[in-house]
Structures are given as structure tokens and as C-alpha cells.
Design an enzyme around this catalytic site. Structure first.
Site, PDB file in Angstrom:
ATOM      1  N   ASN A  89      11.047  55.290 -24.154  1.00 46.59           N
ATOM      2  CA  ASN A  89      11.324  54.732 -25.467  1.00 46.59           C
ATOM      3  C   ASN A  89      10.646  53.385 -25.711  1.00 46.59           C
ATOM      4  O   ASN A  89      10.478  52.982 -26.860  1.00 46.59           O
ATOM      5  CB  ASN A  89      12.849  54.595 -25.617  1.00 46.59           C
ATOM      6  N   TYR A 156      -0.667  51.201 -33.662  1.00 43.95           N
ATOM      7  CA  TYR A 156       0.639  51.858 -33.544  1.00 43.95           C
ATOM      8  C   TYR A 156       0.522  53.345 -33.873  1.00 43.95           C
ATOM      9  O   TYR A 156       1.041  54.209 -33.139  1.00 43.95           O
ATOM     10  CB  TYR A 156       1.628  51.183 -34.487  1.00 43.95           C
ATOM     11  N   LYS A 160       1.143  56.483 -31.300  1.00 52.19           N
ATOM     12  CA  LYS A 160       2.208  57.454 -31.542  1.00 52.19           C
ATOM     13  C   LYS A 160       1.650  58.876 -31.681  1.00 52.19           C
ATOM     14  O   LYS A 160       2.317  59.850 -31.289  1.00 52.19           O
ATOM     15  CB  LYS A 160       3.019  57.057 -32.773  1.00 52.19           C
ATOM     16  N   ILE A 189      14.680  53.288 -38.726  1.00 48.46           N
ATOM     17  CA  ILE A 189      16.021  53.347 -38.151  1.00 48.46           C
ATOM     18  C   ILE A 189      16.690  51.990 -38.316  1.00 48.46           C
ATOM     19  O   ILE A 189      16.044  50.944 -38.178  1.00 48.46           O
ATOM     20  CB  ILE A 189      15.944  53.715 -36.655  1.00 48.46           C
ATOM     21  N   THR A 191      17.990  49.672 -36.695  1.00 45.34           N
ATOM     22  CA  THR A 191      18.174  48.918 -35.459  1.00 45.34           C
ATOM     23  C   THR A 191      18.498  47.467 -35.818  1.00 45.34           C
ATOM     24  O   THR A 191      18.230  47.021 -36.941  1.00 45.34           O
ATOM     25  CB  THR A 191      16.896  48.950 -34.609  1.00 45.34           C
TER      26      THR A 191
END
Length: 249
Positions: A89, A156, A160, A189, A191
Site C-alpha cells: 500500500n 504517479y 499506478k 478516499i 483519509t
């Protein structure tokens, strides 16, 4: 208690998705080795989710360092006797809004080495431990932007996308070995880091999802737990979006 007797490793477990995933696996009765670049946040999570300390192990390791990841796997096996599950993760986003020609080379290297090469290093040492058991399951955290493009975040997005290719290749290599490998591709998300960015930012992120909200960390953790469980025994090499419809547009 779908993970009774199982031992898991979670990278990037000091906050965000990693923390929620570690907590979810512990709730499923697994033992969990929590890996992070800094020891203090990892220890804080361990104390929060496992106050007695019987079923968690905090490990300081940078996924960009292959020797550190080899040592992390070894410590988990020494402590708990085996390794059955892994959630890779750990990752960083890098700067946003930067076109390819303006992206600094060092930033490109840092994102790729953390997000993609770090997963390769992790899997390189997780897989042999699982093969020794005769079974295992790995979930690699990609992103909705590993399925589609994202302007201004080339490093990024490339990393990914690369995670999905790495996942599929490893799944095919291990298909007859009873070790499964899948990828999860979340949208935005809620977070703690994203929530702290402010309401304007979170409202914009929510607006990009057809469902018009952010995912919760618990929703992501539940999907990861399902893919690691025996209920998903015929699932490997696949990518599972949890993005409120983002990639269906």
C-alpha cells in the site's frame, strides 16, 4: 474471523488506507506486521488497534530499500512463523498540475521508486515466504488513475499503471502455485490527509465521482479483505475499482 491463523504484512500502515487495512485484517483474526518509513506512527497504530501487542509487529522499513524489505519479511516470519497475506500500500503522489516537460527528474525517480519499484521489492521477498507455505494472497494498491490518465501527475499515473502490469504478470507466474495477486484501484478516499486539505478540495474530489462522495477507508479495507480471503479463491490477476463510478465515465 476469516483470517484466523493467518499472518499479514501491510506497507504504508502508519496512516490512511494502510492503517484501516491493518485494523481490518486484525479484526479478521490475523496477526499483522505493520511496515512504514517512520517507526513512531507505526507503533502508534499498533498500540491503538492491538493494545496488548500480541498480534502486531511494528517494522521501520523504506520500501525503496530492497534490503529493508527483505529484513521486514524475515522479522515477520521470525515473530509469527509464516507469511500468508500482503497488502502493498505504501505510496506517494508527487506534485499535481505539473506537465511532463516541467517535471523534475528527482521527483519522477522518487515517485516511481516508491510507488512501483517499492512494490516490486516487497513482492520479491513476500512471494518466497508464501511459496514456502504453499499458499498466499497479495493485494497491490493501484489507483483509479492506474486505469485512466491524469494530466499533471505523470509520475504517479505511470507508477499506478505499472502496478497493474506487475500484478498481472506475477499472477500468471503464480497461478499454479496457490498464490494469488490482485490490484485495487481506488478513487479519492477520505483519509486524514485528504480531509485536512480542506472542504473546497474534498468537495471537488467528491464531484469527480458520479456517486458524488469520497470513499471511506473502511470501504477500501473491506474490499482488500475480501480479495485476501478464501472467498476470493478463484480471483487472481484482476483489477478491482472502488471509485464511485469514476472510471466508468
Amino acid at each position: 474471523m476469516e483470517f484466523t491463523g493467518k499472518v499479514a504484512l501491510v506497507t504504508g500502515a502508519g496512516t490512511g488506507n494502510g492503517e484501516a487495512i491493518a485494523e481490518r485484517l486484525l479484526a479478521g483474526d490475523s496477526s499483522v506486521g505493520l511496515v512504514g518509513r517512520r517507526l513512531e506512527p507505526i507503533m502508534a497504530v499498533c498500540k491503538k488497534i492491538d493494545p496488548v501487542g500480541d498480534r502486531t509487529l511494528a517494522i521501520e522499513a523504506d520500501v525503496r530499500d530492497p534490503a529493508a524489505m527483505q529484513s521486514a519479511v524475515r522479522h515477520i516470519v521470525e515473530r509469527f512463523g509464516r507469511l500468508d497475506l500482503a497488502v502493498n500500500n505504501a505510496g506517494i503522489t508527487g506534485p499535481a498540475g505539473t506537465p511532463v516537460q516541467s517535471l523534475e527528474i528527482e521527483i519522477w525517480k522518487e515517485v516511481i521508486e516508491t510507488d512501483l519499484t517499492g512494490i516490486f521489492y516487497s513482492m520479491k521477498y513476500e512471494i518466497p515466504a508464501m511459496l514456502e507455505n504453499g499458499s498466499g494472497a497479495i493485494v497491490n494498491m493501484s489507483s483509479a488513475n492506474g486505469v485512466v490518465g491524469l494530466a499533471g501527475m505523470a509520475a504517479y499515473t505511470a507508477a499506478k499503471h505499472g502496478i497493474i502490469g506487475l500484478t498481472r504478470s506475477a499472477a500468471l507466474e503464480l497461478a499454479e502455485s496457490n498464490v494469488r495477486v490482485c490490484a485495487v484501484a481506488p478513487g479519492y478516499i477520505a483519509t486524514p490527509r485528504i480531509v485536512k486539505s480542506g472542504k473546497d478540495v474534498t468537495d471537488w474530489m467528491a464531484s469527480t465521482h458520479p456517486m458524488k462522495r469520497l470513499a471511506t477507508r473502511e470501504e477500501v479495507a473491506d474490499l482488500v479483505a475480501y480479495l485476501l480471503s478464501d472467498r476470493a479463491a478463484f480471483i487472481t490477476g484482476s483489477v478491482h475499482s472502488i471509485d464511485g463510478g469514476y472510471t466508468a465515465q
